[in-house]
Structure formats: C-alpha cells, structure tokens
Scaffold this active site. Structure first.
Site, PDB file in Angstrom:
ATOM      1  N   HIS A 127       0.866  -1.181   0.000  1.00 20.26           N
ATOM      2  CA  HIS A 127       0.000   0.000   0.000  1.00 20.26           C
ATOM      3  C   HIS A 127       0.909   1.241   0.000  1.00 20.26           C
ATOM      4  O   HIS A 127       2.008   1.196   0.561  1.00 20.26           O
ATOM      5  CB  HIS A 127      -0.835  -0.051   1.286  1.00 20.26           C
ATOM      6  CG  HIS A 127      -1.922   0.962   1.403  1.00 20.26           C
ATOM      7  ND1 HIS A 127      -1.683   2.275   1.715  1.00 20.26           N
ATOM      8  CD2 HIS A 127      -3.264   0.841   1.284  1.00 20.26           C
ATOM      9  CE1 HIS A 127      -2.844   2.920   1.788  1.00 20.26           C
ATOM     10  NE2 HIS A 127      -3.815   2.074   1.522  1.00 20.26           N
ATOM     11  N   ASP A 205       2.914  -4.732   7.957  1.00 23.15           N
ATOM     12  CA  ASP A 205       1.698  -3.945   7.760  1.00 23.15           C
ATOM     13  C   ASP A 205       0.547  -4.941   7.912  1.00 23.15           C
ATOM     14  O   ASP A 205       0.291  -5.750   7.016  1.00 23.15           O
ATOM     15  CB  ASP A 205       1.728  -3.304   6.369  1.00 23.15           C
ATOM     16  CG  ASP A 205       0.380  -2.692   5.973  1.00 23.15           C
ATOM     17  OD1 ASP A 205      -0.641  -2.990   6.625  1.00 23.15           O
ATOM     18  OD2 ASP A 205       0.344  -1.936   4.984  1.00 23.15           O
ATOM     19  N   GLN A 208      -4.765  -5.380   6.877  1.00 21.44           N
ATOM     20  CA  GLN A 208      -5.754  -6.358   6.418  1.00 21.44           C
ATOM     21  C   GLN A 208      -5.668  -7.643   7.235  1.00 21.44           C
ATOM     22  O   GLN A 208      -6.695  -8.228   7.599  1.00 21.44           O
ATOM     23  CB  GLN A 208      -5.533  -6.696   4.930  1.00 21.44           C
ATOM     24  CG  GLN A 208      -5.704  -5.516   3.986  1.00 21.44           C
ATOM     25  CD  GLN A 208      -7.129  -4.993   3.953  1.00 21.44           C
ATOM     26  OE1 GLN A 208      -8.090  -5.696   4.260  1.00 21.44           O
ATOM     27  NE2 GLN A 208      -7.285  -3.735   3.588  1.00 21.44           N
ATOM     28  N   LYS A 231     -10.521  -0.689  10.215  1.00 21.89           N
ATOM     29  CA  LYS A 231     -10.752  -1.893   9.401  1.00 21.89           C
ATOM     30  C   LYS A 231     -11.128  -3.091  10.272  1.00 21.89           C
ATOM     31  O   LYS A 231     -11.599  -4.098   9.781  1.00 21.89           O
ATOM     32  CB  LYS A 231      -9.530  -2.196   8.545  1.00 21.89           C
ATOM     33  CG  LYS A 231      -9.303  -1.100   7.502  1.00 21.89           C
ATOM     34  CD  LYS A 231      -8.235  -1.409   6.499  1.00 21.89           C
ATOM     35  CE  LYS A 231      -8.033  -0.176   5.619  1.00 21.89           C
ATOM     36  NZ  LYS A 231      -6.977  -0.356   4.635  1.00 21.89           N
ATOM     37  N   CYS A 369      -4.589   2.426  -3.770  1.00 21.33           N
ATOM     38  CA  CYS A 369      -3.380   2.936  -3.110  1.00 21.33           C
ATOM     39  C   CYS A 369      -2.197   2.004  -3.330  1.00 21.33           C
ATOM     40  O   CYS A 369      -1.370   1.820  -2.420  1.00 21.33           O
ATOM     41  CB  CYS A 369      -3.588   3.170  -1.608  1.00 21.33           C
ATOM     42  SG  CYS A 369      -4.889   4.324  -1.238  1.00 21.33           S
TER      43      CYS A 369
HETATM   44  C1  LIG Z   1      -5.976   0.442   4.440  1.00 22.81           C
HETATM   45  C2  LIG Z   1      -4.573   0.018   4.408  1.00 22.81           C
HETATM   46  C3  LIG Z   1      -3.549   0.868   4.831  1.00 22.81           C
HETATM   47  C4  LIG Z   1      -3.807   2.299   5.254  1.00 22.81           C
HETATM   48  O1  LIG Z   1      -4.688   2.397   6.336  1.00 22.81           O
HETATM   49  P1  LIG Z   1      -5.004   3.858   6.960  1.00 22.81           P
HETATM   50  O2  LIG Z   1      -6.055   3.578   7.965  1.00 22.81           O
HETATM   51  O3  LIG Z   1      -5.490   4.681   5.797  1.00 22.81           O
HETATM   52  O4  LIG Z   1      -3.745   4.379   7.525  1.00 22.81           O
HETATM   53  C5  LIG Z   1      -2.264   0.396   4.806  1.00 22.81           C
HETATM   54  N1  LIG Z   1      -1.981  -0.849   4.419  1.00 22.81           N
HETATM   55  C6  LIG Z   1      -2.939  -1.711   4.009  1.00 22.81           C
HETATM   56  C7  LIG Z   1      -2.551  -3.092   3.615  1.00 22.81           C
HETATM   57  C8  LIG Z   1      -4.259  -1.307   3.986  1.00 22.81           C
HETATM   58  O5  LIG Z   1      -5.196  -2.153   3.574  1.00 22.81           O
END
Ligand SMILES: *Cc1c(COP(=O)(O)O)cnc(C)c1O
Length: 411
Positions: A127, A205, A208, A231, A369
C-alpha cells in the site's frame, strides 16, 4: 458450503445498524470492508455512552472524571496487548492510523536507528502508506530502498527476498502481512526467519491481516507490527504500532508536545517512558474507547469462527466469479484472505463499479493505493470485492449476478 454452527451471520448482521438499509430500493450489499469496515452497535454505544456519561481529558486530571476516562481509554491498550499477545502493555503505541504508525517508524527507527548506507526492504505489493514514508527516508537520509518482486501468482518471490538481504546492509524489512489488492497472505514466519538470519528487523503492515486472522507477535517473532482501527470494526482516528520494548526504548520520539515528556526546560527536555514518548498531545480518547469495544466484539466471535466464515465466503466467491466469461481474478495466491480483485474484458473497472452500484452493490475500483503493484500487473485499476464478518453467501451471489448483468452491457 457449511459455516461453523456457532456462527450465525444473520444474528451478526443485527449487530450492525447500517446494514438494515436499502440502497436504490434494494437491500444494501456492502462489499468494501477492506477500505473500512462497518461498526457494530457495541462500538457505537461505547463511544456515545462515553460522551454522555464519562468524558474528560486523560492522563492529567486529578479529578474523578479524568481518572475514569483514563481507565476506559487505557483499557484499550490492555485489549490490544491481549489481542496481539504482546509481552507488555507498554509495547502498544497508539497512533492515528497505520499510516501514522509507519511514518513514526520511518522517522524514529529510520532516522534514529538506521545509519546512512543501510537499506529498507519493502515488497512489490505494498500500500502507498508502506512505500512513501520509506521514499521520504531514502531521499532525506541516504537509506537505500529495495523491493521484493512478486510472482505471476501474486506471491512474494522468497528467493529474491533472501538475495536482497545477503549483503547484510538491510536494517529493516517492512512488508504487508496481507495484500489489500490481491488478498495474498505473506509467509510471515518465514520472512522473519530469513530477515533475522541476516540481522534485519521486521515490521508487518497488518491492516488487512489482523481483520482476518489471529496475530500473535510472539509466535511470529517479528519486531514491529502495525494496523489501523477502522478496518477491525473500530472507529477511524486510531491506529496501533506494536514494537519490542527494548527497540521502542532506543528510538527517539517522532512528534513533540504535551504528554510525551518527563520534563521541559528551554535548554532541554526529557522524554516520558514508552509508549507515552510516542504519543504527543491529547490522544483519540473516544476512538480508543470505541476500539476497545471493537476488539471485545471480535474476541467474542473468535478468530476461528471469523476465519472459517471468510474462508468459506472466499471459496464460494472464487468459484462463482470464475464461471463469469471475460472476468479475470487478479492474484492466485495459495494462502489468501477475503479480498478479491478482478478485471472484466472490455470494461473499465470504474464502469464495472458504477454499474454494480446501480444494483445496490458497493465494491471499490481504482488503484487501491497500490500504483506500483498495478504497474507490475499491467493494469491501471481493478474492481475489488472484500468481505467482513457480516458478509453473506447471498451477497456473493448478488455480486456474481450483478457482474453477469454488467457483462451483458459490454458484450
Ligand atoms: C488500508 C490500508 C492501509 C492504510 O490504512 P489507513 O487507515 O489509511 O492508515 C495500509 N496498508 C494496508 C494493507 C491497507 O489495507
């Protein structure tokens, strides 16, 4: 396709007030949870209840109301520590979202711990929030940025990954635990093993991944793990950075201000203990209270039931969508979660999404993104359906029927 008997999706749906609406005269089919998930009543009630009965600033008032609010807010830190199996609650740093967590890392670890000439490794399916902060670091601090290529199946090329580490210059690996475009779940334990062999620290990260499976940072043996509250059925405005305490202690602060200091004079200030050293200013108090309720909600369902439900939905969706002529599913990883990108021959993803929307079906379309990933796939965009705890098999069927209809427009 059977779902574990203890899991009743129709009962779950009643916990989400927004889902009972109709959109354009049809029941709402919300297949965009990977962008942001809907909120259960428990989260809404916790936040409204705090505003109605228990609210003041935290960590500073010596009065009753501030003490109660501090307890309610700090209970979120305990809930996060338990959720992730952190060794200690002080390893949990609150940020504003995962973007904030990764920027904190790029500043405090990148500029404070890494030395010019060292390298950071990311992957070809990140992302933007796990690309751009490292580019800024590269340009301001002479840190090299290396990218692990992905295979045609949409998995990490693990041999290439190891090759990137061999010269021993890599200080940090920052890779997604699950792709928000391809649904690919990356081999986290293996990534950590290989990186540690060459002396590199590892951050994931987990924006998800933590929605779809149990994350145990001690079992993963990683060094940092970041995610975002909205999320995981929580509110916007709060994110998490977990880090090993000894590493967090070595890192200089990112932002300066109130709440993060131990003492201040014009000549010199000293920092509060972790995690407060990284939490300048009034935190997202109500959001922390809401996130605690979201974590309790997820724990109440249990990751086993949640993962089984999403695995069944994903299998069903892949089977249904693969029967639609001219539709290509983007990414065929072995290990994947409930996020499915697709492209339709002769139709732009935005048109597909718009025509689905006319049928009351919400999917996302665009580059998600992840522009460098789109370039690797030779696409400018995809449409993406993503599932949550409340998604039903009937909604997946509605998507398939809807896509058949969209196809008939473009034939
Ligand atoms: C949504 C997402 C982000 C960014 O999340 P924010 O809440 O906008 O900071 C980063 N990495 C992944 C894999 C995402 O799905």
């Amino acid at each position: 396709m059977s779902i574990t008997t203890s899991f009743d999706v129709n009962r779950i749906r009643q916990d989400f007030p927004i889902l009972s609406q109709t959109i354009r005269g049809r029941p709402m089919v919300f297949l965009d949870s990977a962008a942001s998930a809907q909120k259960p009543r428990a989260v809404i009630d916790a936040m409204v209840g705090a505003m109605e009965t228990q609210y003041a600033n935290v960590h500073r008032g010596l009065h009753w109301m501030s003490e109660r609010t501090t307890e309610a807010y700090e209970a979120c830190r305990d809930a996060v520590a338990t959720l992730m199996n952190a060794r200690d609650r002080s390893e949990i740093v609150f940020t504003n979202n995962i973007t904030g967590s990764i920027n904190l890392m790029a500043h405090s670890y990148g500029r404070g711990i890494l030395k010019p000439g060292q390298a950071v490794v990311i992957s070809g399916m990140e992302h933007h929030s796990n690309i751009v902060p490292w580019q800024l670091l590269r340009d301001s601090h002479a840190i090299e940025l290396r990218v692990v290529p992905i295979t045609n199946y949409g998995e990490l090329d693990m041999e290439a990954f190891e090759d990137l580490l061999r010269d021993g210059k890599v200080g940090l690996v920052s890779i997604t635990h699950m792709s928000n475009v391809l649904g690919t779940v990356t081999p986290a334990e293996r990534i950590v093993r290989v990186a540690h062999k060459y002396g590199a620290k590892v951050m994931f990260d987990g924006a998800q991944a933590i929605v779809h499976r149990k994350v145990d940072v001690q079992a993963l043996d990683c060094d940092f793990y970041a995610w975002t509250g909205h999320k995981l059925y929580g509110p916007t405005g709060i994110g998490v950075l977990w880090g090993r305490k000894e590493l967090l202690e070595q890192m200089p602060p990112f932002m300066g201000g109130g709440d993060m200091i131990s003492s201040v004079t014009y000549e010199k200030s000293t920092w509060a203990q972790v995690p407060h050293k990284f939490e300048a200013g009034t935190p997202a108090i109500l959001e922390g209270i809401g996130l605690k309720a979201a974590i309790d909600y997820v724990q109440g369902i249990g990751y086993d039931a949640l993962a089984a439900h999403e695995a069944a939905l994903t299998e069903h969706a892949l089977a249904r969508l693969s029967t639609i002529k001219g539709l290509t599913i983007i990414g065929q990883a072995q290990d994947r979660g409930g996020v499915i990108s697709f492209a339709m021959d002769g139709a732009h993803a935005h048109d597909v999404a718009t025509l689905l929307d006319r049928q009351g079906i919400a999917v996302r379309a665009g580059h998600h993104c992840a522009e460098p990933l789109m370039q690797r796939l030779n696409l400018d965009s995809t449409a993406r359906a993503s599932f949550g705890v409340y998604t039903t098999h009937e909604e997946v069927d509605a998507l398939a029927t809807g896509l058949e209809r969209v196809r008939s427009f473009f034939k």
